[in-house]
Scaffold this motif. Structure first.
Motif, PDB file in Angstrom:
ATOM      1  N   PRO A  90       0.734  -1.392  -0.003  1.00  0.00           N
ATOM      2  CA  PRO A  90       0.008  -0.022  -0.115  1.00  0.00           C
ATOM      3  C   PRO A  90       0.756   1.335   0.008  1.00  0.00           C
ATOM      4  CG  PRO A  90      -0.725  -1.690   1.752  1.00  0.00           C
ATOM      5  CD  PRO A  90       0.385  -1.966   1.175  1.00  0.00           C
ATOM      6  N   ALA A  91       2.009   1.218   0.674  1.00  0.00           N
ATOM      7  CA  ALA A  91       2.867   2.320   0.651  1.00  0.00           C
ATOM      8  C   ALA A  91       3.288   2.735  -0.610  1.00  0.00           C
ATOM      9  CB  ALA A  91       4.066   2.302   1.860  1.00  0.00           C
ATOM     10  N   LEU A  92       3.714   1.719  -1.506  1.00  0.00           N
ATOM     11  CA  LEU A  92       4.263   1.922  -2.984  1.00  0.00           C
ATOM     12  C   LEU A  92       3.127   2.472  -3.691  1.00  0.00           C
ATOM     13  CD1 LEU A  92       6.356  -1.492  -3.262  1.00  0.00           C
ATOM     14  CD2 LEU A  92       7.292   0.992  -3.011  1.00  0.00           C
ATOM     15  N   PHE A  93       1.760   2.000  -3.617  1.00  0.00           N
ATOM     16  CA  PHE A  93       0.971   2.550  -4.096  1.00  0.00           C
ATOM     17  C   PHE A  93       0.584   4.072  -3.998  1.00  0.00           C
ATOM     18  CE2 PHE A  93      -3.613   3.874  -4.424  1.00  0.00           C
ATOM     19  CZ  PHE A  93      -4.018   3.826  -5.706  1.00  0.00           C
ATOM     20  N   LEU A  94       0.509   4.389  -2.736  1.00  0.00           N
ATOM     21  CA  LEU A  94       0.571   5.832  -2.283  1.00  0.00           C
ATOM     22  C   LEU A  94       1.874   6.714  -2.733  1.00  0.00           C
ATOM     23  CD1 LEU A  94      -0.888   5.373   1.271  1.00  0.00           C
ATOM     24  CD2 LEU A  94      -2.156   6.087  -0.958  1.00  0.00           C
ATOM     25  N   GLY A  95       2.727   6.023  -2.838  1.00  0.00           N
ATOM     26  CA  GLY A  95       4.076   6.746  -3.170  1.00  0.00           C
ATOM     27  C   GLY A  95       4.229   6.937  -4.308  1.00  0.00           C
ATOM     28  N   CYS A  96       3.434   6.188  -5.380  1.00  0.00           N
ATOM     29  CA  CYS A  96       3.692   6.576  -6.867  1.00  0.00           C
ATOM     30  C   CYS A  96       2.672   7.276  -7.204  1.00  0.00           C
ATOM     31  CB  CYS A  96       3.346   5.136  -7.621  1.00  0.00           C
ATOM     32  SG  CYS A  96       5.107   4.212  -7.406  1.00  0.00           S
TER      33      CYS A  96
END
Length: 189
Positions: A13-19
């Motif tokens: 989820p952090a990668l999704f938000l980060g992108c």
């Protein structure tokens, strides 16, 4: 809770938000985490690609919805986009496919493309394919970065280096983008 546990639980989820917010450095961090076997490849690919696509679609929607707004018009008039706007209008599909691969253009190009006749459906399909290829490319780059870190650091478990390094790179990228936008606005006034 250890950093490894946090990464395995919140990493995708952090990668999704980060992108959604930043992009390249987050995607590279995701690839490095895949290399280290801290996160599985397919969920990372889906998170990175869908985060990038949602951001592209959101900026396109905002550009279309607020096309006459002064902020959008200023961004387009005072940018490098203004000189190529005729080409963008003539070939919006080509530019929709390619803009994600041009650093620093992830907001301006969707705004510019929103001024063309390209439909939401066509834009969404083209940018979905482009975001998937972009995600794969940056995961491979991150995998290579992970391999280099493994060689340099040896058997040291370098999760902290990956997470902190990626976080710092993402933060610096956002700060540089904000600085660039502010500097551009001051020049146009």
């Amino acid at each position: 809770m250890s950093l490894e546990s946090l990464v395995s639980y919140f990493g995708v989820p952090a990668l999704f938000l980060g992108c959604l917010v930043e992009g390249e450095s987050v995607a590279i961090t995701g690839g490095a985490l895949v290399h280290r076997h801290m996160l599985p490849f397919v969920p990372v690919l889906l998170a990175i690609g869908s985060g990038a696509w949602v951001a592209d679609t959101l900026f396109f929607w905002l550009g279309r919805r607020f096309r006459a707004h002064l902020f959008v018009q200023r961004q387009l008039a005072g940018s490098r986009i203004a000189s190529v706007m005729g080409k963008i209008r003539a070939q919006p599909g080509r530019f929709a496919a390619l803009f994600r691969f041009i650093p620093g253009m992830r907001i301006l190009f969707p705004f510019a493309l929103a001024q063309t006749q390209i439909t939401y459906r066509r834009y969404g399909a083209i940018t979905a394919a482009s975001a998937a290829i972009w995600a794969m490319f940056y995961i491979v780059v991150g995998h290579l970065v992970g391999a280099i870190l493994a060689r340099v650091l040896g058997h040291i478990h370098h999760a902290h280096v990956i997470v902190w390094g990626g976080g710092i790179a993402a933060t610096l990228s956002v700060l540089l983008a904000v600085h660039h936008l502010r500097r551009g606005q001051k020049r146009r006034q």
